[in-house]
Design a protein around this motif. Sequence first.
Motif, PDB file in Angstrom:
ATOM      1  N   SER A  60       0.932  -1.252  -0.054  1.00 42.93           N
ATOM      2  CA  SER A  60      -0.094   0.146  -0.031  1.00 42.93           C
ATOM      3  C   SER A  60       0.611   1.256   0.048  1.00 42.93           C
ATOM      4  O   SER A  60       1.783   1.300   0.653  1.00 42.93           O
ATOM      5  CB  SER A  60      -0.855   0.043   1.179  1.00 42.93           C
ATOM      6  N   HIS A  61       0.388   2.192  -0.673  1.00 48.17           N
ATOM      7  CA  HIS A  61       1.274   3.442  -0.800  1.00 48.17           C
ATOM      8  C   HIS A  61       0.250   4.458  -1.498  1.00 48.17           C
ATOM      9  O   HIS A  61      -0.748   4.141  -2.022  1.00 48.17           O
ATOM     10  CB  HIS A  61       2.475   3.288  -1.801  1.00 48.17           C
ATOM     11  N   ALA A  62       0.882   5.700  -1.082  1.00 52.93           N
ATOM     12  CA  ALA A  62       0.216   6.898  -1.696  1.00 52.93           C
ATOM     13  C   ALA A  62       0.963   7.905  -2.413  1.00 52.93           C
ATOM     14  O   ALA A  62       2.381   7.592  -2.381  1.00 52.93           O
ATOM     15  CB  ALA A  62      -0.252   7.887  -0.432  1.00 52.93           C
ATOM     16  N   SER A  63       0.566   8.959  -2.984  1.00 50.50           N
ATOM     17  CA  SER A  63       1.455   9.628  -3.683  1.00 50.50           C
ATOM     18  C   SER A  63       2.181  10.879  -2.947  1.00 50.50           C
ATOM     19  O   SER A  63       1.439  11.505  -2.462  1.00 50.50           O
ATOM     20  CB  SER A  63       0.787  10.352  -5.229  1.00 50.50           C
TER      21      SER A  63
ATOM     22  N   VAL B   9       4.921   6.794  -1.683  1.00 49.13           N
ATOM     23  CA  VAL B   9       5.274   6.799  -0.210  1.00 49.13           C
ATOM     24  C   VAL B   9       4.538   5.476   0.259  1.00 49.13           C
ATOM     25  O   VAL B   9       3.264   5.404   0.158  1.00 49.13           O
ATOM     26  CB  VAL B   9       4.704   8.185   0.371  1.00 49.13           C
ATOM     27  N   LEU B  10       5.355   4.804   0.911  1.00 50.90           N
ATOM     28  CA  LEU B  10       4.973   3.452   1.407  1.00 50.90           C
ATOM     29  C   LEU B  10       4.178   3.844   2.719  1.00 50.90           C
ATOM     30  O   LEU B  10       4.428   4.613   3.374  1.00 50.90           O
ATOM     31  CB  LEU B  10       6.082   2.579   1.861  1.00 50.90           C
ATOM     32  N   ASP B  11       2.814   3.228   2.784  1.00 52.49           N
ATOM     33  CA  ASP B  11       2.002   3.599   3.924  1.00 52.49           C
ATOM     34  C   ASP B  11       2.600   3.291   5.102  1.00 52.49           C
ATOM     35  O   ASP B  11       2.394   4.092   6.294  1.00 52.49           O
ATOM     36  CB  ASP B  11       0.461   2.722   3.877  1.00 52.49           C
TER      37      ASP B  11
ATOM     38  N   ALA C 128       9.161   7.376   8.149  1.00 53.62           N
ATOM     39  CA  ALA C 128       9.439   8.444   7.627  1.00 53.62           C
ATOM     40  C   ALA C 128       9.628   8.642   5.966  1.00 53.62           C
ATOM     41  O   ALA C 128      10.027   7.663   5.572  1.00 53.62           O
ATOM     42  CB  ALA C 128      10.695   9.382   8.434  1.00 53.62           C
ATOM     43  N   TRP C 129       9.336   9.651   5.528  1.00 52.21           N
ATOM     44  CA  TRP C 129       9.657   9.629   4.051  1.00 52.21           C
ATOM     45  C   TRP C 129      10.168  11.049   3.644  1.00 52.21           C
ATOM     46  O   TRP C 129       9.830  11.943   4.396  1.00 52.21           O
ATOM     47  CB  TRP C 129       8.317   9.522   3.097  1.00 52.21           C
ATOM     48  N   LEU C 130      10.930  11.296   2.548  1.00 52.57           N
ATOM     49  CA  LEU C 130      11.348  12.403   2.218  1.00 52.57           C
ATOM     50  C   LEU C 130      11.297  12.549   0.693  1.00 52.57           C
ATOM     51  O   LEU C 130      11.510  11.284  -0.126  1.00 52.57           O
ATOM     52  CB  LEU C 130      12.865  12.588   2.227  1.00 52.57           C
TER      53      LEU C 130
END
Length: 171
Positions: free
Chosen positions: A100-103, A110-112, A116-118
Amino acid sequence: MTVTSDLAPRRLRDIFGTFATGLTVITSSTPHGPAGFTCQSFASLSLDPALVTFSPARTSTTWPALRSAGSFAINILPAGHQHLAAQFARSGADKFAGVSHASSPLGNPVLDDALAWLDCELHAEYDGGDHTIVVAAVRHLDARLDAEPLLFFKGRYAGITPAERLLEAAG
């Protein structure tokens, strides 16, 4: 102390493995769909401007697609998500199957489950021997506060023990 000048790749890997690192999955939206790979050679580089660095292997077949896209997300993995590190380390498989991921604001996956994400844009690349040294400009970021990091140490996945638990165990 034993001193050695043995610089054989296996010996180097063993010695470098004594430095615990976090695990990331670098992802991007490409013309052929989402793409990504596992990367443990990630570090912060500069606060002003906001820059990070990571180093994909020259043999990576995924990095050229992400480079061409010009932007990518760096997903820092939380403890207990070894399956994601293993899934994105495989070649030739649908790495996003069941993930599962979103934009991100730049349109990157971006992995659910990311700790953290950059969201980054390619800033520069340098020769790094059998790896490429990538410098990326951070444009957007976010983090969860409810999880611990997934670590890699001496060729195995590891976690951290919070100081409170160490003190309780010693108590």
